[in-house]
Design a protein around this motif. Structure first.
Motif, PDB file in Angstrom:
ATOM      1  N   MET A   1     105.962  43.678  94.848  1.00 49.15           N
ATOM      2  CA  MET A   1     105.183  44.747  94.260  1.00 49.15           C
ATOM      3  C   MET A   1     104.233  45.300  95.310  1.00 49.15           C
ATOM      4  O   MET A   1     103.582  44.549  96.026  1.00 49.15           O
ATOM      5  CB  MET A   1     104.378  44.208  93.075  1.00 49.15           C
ATOM      6  N   THR A   2     104.140  46.609  95.373  1.00 48.10           N
ATOM      7  CA  THR A   2     103.200  47.247  96.286  1.00 48.10           C
ATOM      8  C   THR A   2     101.798  47.112  95.728  1.00 48.10           C
ATOM      9  O   THR A   2     101.565  47.331  94.544  1.00 48.10           O
ATOM     10  CB  THR A   2     103.540  48.741  96.441  1.00 48.10           C
ATOM     11  N   LYS A   3     100.866  46.744  96.588  1.00 47.28           N
ATOM     12  CA  LYS A   3      99.487  46.587  96.155  1.00 47.28           C
ATOM     13  C   LYS A   3      98.856  47.948  95.898  1.00 47.28           C
ATOM     14  O   LYS A   3      99.009  48.869  96.682  1.00 47.28           O
ATOM     15  CB  LYS A   3      98.657  45.864  97.230  1.00 47.28           C
ATOM     16  N   ARG A   4      98.151  48.074  94.773  1.00 47.64           N
ATOM     17  CA  ARG A   4      97.319  49.249  94.562  1.00 47.64           C
ATOM     18  C   ARG A   4      96.124  49.077  95.483  1.00 47.64           C
ATOM     19  O   ARG A   4      95.665  47.962  95.709  1.00 47.64           O
ATOM     20  CB  ARG A   4      96.836  49.322  93.116  1.00 47.64           C
ATOM     21  N   THR A   5      95.636  50.129  95.995  1.00 49.18           N
ATOM     22  CA  THR A   5      94.554  49.990  96.970  1.00 49.18           C
ATOM     23  C   THR A   5      93.208  50.405  96.416  1.00 49.18           C
ATOM     24  O   THR A   5      92.251  50.476  97.164  1.00 49.18           O
ATOM     25  CB  THR A   5      94.863  50.823  98.226  1.00 49.18           C
ATOM     26  N   ASP A   6      93.123  50.667  95.111  1.00 46.97           N
ATOM     27  CA  ASP A   6      91.838  51.106  94.589  1.00 46.97           C
ATOM     28  C   ASP A   6      91.008  49.995  93.968  1.00 46.97           C
ATOM     29  O   ASP A   6      89.805  50.148  93.814  1.00 46.97           O
ATOM     30  CB  ASP A   6      92.032  52.240  93.585  1.00 46.97           C
ATOM     31  N   THR A   7      91.614  48.874  93.602  1.00 49.09           N
ATOM     32  CA  THR A   7      90.898  47.810  92.894  1.00 49.09           C
ATOM     33  C   THR A   7      91.135  46.463  93.563  1.00 49.09           C
ATOM     34  O   THR A   7      92.245  46.139  93.942  1.00 49.09           O
ATOM     35  CB  THR A   7      91.361  47.730  91.421  1.00 49.09           C
ATOM     36  N   ALA A   8      90.041  45.699  93.671  1.00 46.93           N
ATOM     37  CA  ALA A   8      90.145  44.328  94.196  1.00 46.93           C
ATOM     38  C   ALA A   8      89.344  43.396  93.312  1.00 46.93           C
ATOM     39  O   ALA A   8      88.232  43.721  92.881  1.00 46.93           O
ATOM     40  CB  ALA A   8      89.627  44.262  95.632  1.00 46.93           C
ATOM     41  N   LEU A   9      89.918  42.246  93.038  1.00 48.12           N
ATOM     42  CA  LEU A   9      89.230  41.164  92.344  1.00 48.12           C
ATOM     43  C   LEU A   9      88.565  40.301  93.403  1.00 48.12           C
ATOM     44  O   LEU A   9      89.243  39.763  94.275  1.00 48.12           O
ATOM     45  CB  LEU A   9      90.228  40.325  91.534  1.00 48.12           C
ATOM     46  N   LEU A  10      87.241  40.188  93.336  1.00 46.98           N
ATOM     47  CA  LEU A  10      86.510  39.303  94.239  1.00 46.98           C
ATOM     48  C   LEU A  10      86.222  38.000  93.504  1.00 46.98           C
ATOM     49  O   LEU A  10      85.511  37.995  92.491  1.00 46.98           O
ATOM     50  CB  LEU A  10      85.171  39.924  94.666  1.00 46.98           C
ATOM     51  N   VAL A  11      86.786  36.905  93.990  1.00 49.79           N
ATOM     52  CA  VAL A  11      86.535  35.584  93.433  1.00 49.79           C
ATOM     53  C   VAL A  11      85.496  34.933  94.356  1.00 49.79           C
ATOM     54  O   VAL A  11      85.804  34.535  95.471  1.00 49.79           O
ATOM     55  CB  VAL A  11      87.816  34.737  93.360  1.00 49.79           C
ATOM     56  N   VAL A  12      84.258  34.873  93.872  1.00 53.13           N
ATOM     57  CA  VAL A  12      83.129  34.465  94.694  1.00 53.13           C
ATOM     58  C   VAL A  12      82.824  32.972  94.499  1.00 53.13           C
ATOM     59  O   VAL A  12      82.489  32.533  93.392  1.00 53.13           O
ATOM     60  CB  VAL A  12      81.874  35.305  94.356  1.00 53.13           C
ATOM     61  N   ASP A  13      82.957  32.216  95.563  1.00 55.28           N
ATOM     62  CA  ASP A  13      82.504  30.821  95.637  1.00 55.28           C
ATOM     63  C   ASP A  13      83.115  29.884  94.598  1.00 55.28           C
ATOM     64  O   ASP A  13      82.485  28.907  94.195  1.00 55.28           O
ATOM     65  CB  ASP A  13      80.975  30.737  95.564  1.00 55.28           C
ATOM     66  N   ALA A  14      84.333  30.130  94.174  1.00 55.57           N
ATOM     67  CA  ALA A  14      85.035  29.189  93.295  1.00 55.57           C
ATOM     68  C   ALA A  14      85.597  28.099  94.201  1.00 55.57           C
ATOM     69  O   ALA A  14      86.790  28.002  94.436  1.00 55.57           O
ATOM     70  CB  ALA A  14      86.125  29.900  92.511  1.00 55.57           C
ATOM     71  N   GLN A  15      84.684  27.291  94.714  1.00 55.10           N
ATOM     72  CA  GLN A  15      85.032  26.350  95.766  1.00 55.10           C
ATOM     73  C   GLN A  15      84.646  24.935  95.413  1.00 55.10           C
ATOM     74  O   GLN A  15      83.809  24.684  94.551  1.00 55.10           O
ATOM     75  CB  GLN A  15      84.385  26.783  97.071  1.00 55.10           C
ATOM     76  N   GLU A  16      85.277  24.033  96.112  1.00 57.07           N
ATOM     77  CA  GLU A  16      85.108  22.605  95.864  1.00 57.07           C
ATOM     78  C   GLU A  16      83.662  22.140  96.077  1.00 57.07           C
ATOM     79  O   GLU A  16      83.226  21.171  95.464  1.00 57.07           O
ATOM     80  CB  GLU A  16      86.075  21.828  96.761  1.00 57.07           C
ATOM     81  N   SER A  17      82.921  22.818  96.902  1.00 53.47           N
ATOM     82  CA  SER A  17      81.534  22.425  97.190  1.00 53.47           C
ATOM     83  C   SER A  17      80.729  22.214  95.911  1.00 53.47           C
ATOM     84  O   SER A  17      79.948  21.261  95.814  1.00 53.47           O
ATOM     85  CB  SER A  17      80.842  23.495  98.040  1.00 53.47           C
ATOM     86  N   PHE A  18      80.890  23.102  94.943  1.00 56.31           N
ATOM     87  CA  PHE A  18      80.102  22.995  93.716  1.00 56.31           C
ATOM     88  C   PHE A  18      80.478  21.772  92.893  1.00 56.31           C
ATOM     89  O   PHE A  18      79.624  21.163  92.257  1.00 56.31           O
ATOM     90  CB  PHE A  18      80.237  24.273  92.875  1.00 56.31           C
ATOM     91  N   ARG A  19      81.741  21.402  92.892  1.00 57.09           N
ATOM     92  CA  ARG A  19      82.139  20.220  92.129  1.00 57.09           C
ATOM     93  C   ARG A  19      81.635  18.936  92.773  1.00 57.09           C
ATOM     94  O   ARG A  19      81.554  17.906  92.118  1.00 57.09           O
ATOM     95  CB  ARG A  19      83.649  20.195  91.940  1.00 57.09           C
ATOM     96  N   GLN A  20      81.301  19.011  94.049  1.00 52.02           N
ATOM     97  CA  GLN A  20      80.751  17.835  94.725  1.00 52.02           C
ATOM     98  C   GLN A  20      79.313  17.553  94.288  1.00 52.02           C
ATOM     99  O   GLN A  20      78.820  16.455  94.472  1.00 52.02           O
ATOM    100  CB  GLN A  20      80.824  18.012  96.247  1.00 52.02           C
ATOM    101  N   ARG A  21      78.665  18.535  93.723  1.00 55.92           N
ATOM    102  CA  ARG A  21      77.345  18.346  93.108  1.00 55.92           C
ATOM    103  C   ARG A  21      77.594  17.957  91.656  1.00 55.92           C
ATOM    104  O   ARG A  21      77.459  18.762  90.744  1.00 55.92           O
ATOM    105  CB  ARG A  21      76.534  19.633  93.176  1.00 55.92           C
ATOM    106  N   THR A  22      77.960  16.711  91.438  1.00 52.92           N
ATOM    107  CA  THR A  22      78.506  16.286  90.145  1.00 52.92           C
ATOM    108  C   THR A  22      77.547  16.518  88.980  1.00 52.92           C
ATOM    109  O   THR A  22      77.975  16.964  87.915  1.00 52.92           O
ATOM    110  CB  THR A  22      78.952  14.817  90.195  1.00 52.92           C
ATOM    111  N   ASP A  23      76.269  16.234  89.128  1.00 56.66           N
ATOM    112  CA  ASP A  23      75.331  16.460  88.018  1.00 56.66           C
ATOM    113  C   ASP A  23      75.220  17.946  87.711  1.00 56.66           C
ATOM    114  O   ASP A  23      75.195  18.356  86.555  1.00 56.66           O
ATOM    115  CB  ASP A  23      73.944  15.891  88.352  1.00 56.66           C
ATOM    116  N   ASP A  24      75.150  18.746  88.752  1.00 53.69           N
ATOM    117  CA  ASP A  24      75.041  20.190  88.609  1.00 53.69           C
ATOM    118  C   ASP A  24      76.301  20.752  87.952  1.00 53.69           C
ATOM    119  O   ASP A  24      76.232  21.572  87.032  1.00 53.69           O
ATOM    120  CB  ASP A  24      74.820  20.812  89.995  1.00 53.69           C
ATOM    121  N   TRP A  25      77.468  20.316  88.409  1.00 54.21           N
ATOM    122  CA  TRP A  25      78.727  20.811  87.857  1.00 54.21           C
ATOM    123  C   TRP A  25      78.884  20.388  86.409  1.00 54.21           C
ATOM    124  O   TRP A  25      79.354  21.162  85.568  1.00 54.21           O
ATOM    125  CB  TRP A  25      79.907  20.337  88.704  1.00 54.21           C
TER     126      TRP A  25
END
Length: 192
Positions: free
Chosen positions: A1-25
């Protein structure tokens, strides 16, 4: 599929670092955040929208955001595709310490859909900067999460839920973003 160039989904900081803060997560305000992000990613891919993965790094800190410790990576259940853009930031927002604006502009992106971790910090700040840079912004509130802030100074505790509500209200009221839910985003397109 050709990418549309007008819209982008930004997935910000969905990273393992946050799960390492177990109480916070464990205290996250939105335990379904990763499921909602996964729905948005699937929808973006099937719609031909671009998907951009943003991670946060704090080199030399020896903490969970220091890349030498191996946690500065997207959580494995979200699995970025090889052809999807990935940027690593060292500031709160996704633009200041990266070339994200240039990459999006080169691809003709005019609309950003923002989701991720730390609703009131990295996600909100990215939305505000994106708006200032001229992008139309959709902020998918139930595809973000945060945890509460304990009392400090003259301020009482603020729950993660309150932070999410306040962020949505401020972004919408000040014209930085249109607030949508995952169901709205993956259903009929939402006008910005």
């Amino acid at each position: 599929m050709t990418k549309r160039t007008d819209t982008a989904l930004l997935v910000v900081d969905a990273q393992e670092s946050f799960r390492q803060r177990t109480d916070d997560w464990a205290a996250t305000a939105n335990p379904k955040v990763l499921d909602h992000i996964a729905q948005l990613v699937e929808h973006a891919r099937s719609s031909g929208d671009q998907v951009v993965w943003v991670t946060h790094s704090e080199p030399g800190t020896d903490g969970v955001f220091d890349p030498v410790n191996g946690h500065v990576r997207v959580v494995p259940e979200l699995k970025p595709a090889d052809n999807e853009m990935q940027v690593t930031k060292t500031s709160v927002n996704a633009f200041t310490t990266t070339n994200l604006q240039q990459q999006l502009t080169l691809r003709g992106v005019r609309r950003l859909v923002i989701c991720g971790i730390r609703t009131e910090q990295c996600c909100e700040t990215t939305a505000r900067v994106a708006s200032d840079l001229g992008f139309d912004v959709e902020f998918v509130i139930d595809a973000t999460t945060t945890s509460g802030i304990p009392a400090g100074g003259n301020y009482g505790d603020v729950s993660g839920e309150d932070l999410m509500d306040r962020t949505a209200g401020i972004l919408a009221a000040r014209g930085f973003a249109t607030i949508v839910t995952t169901a709205q985003r993956v259903g009929e397109p939402v006008a910005v």
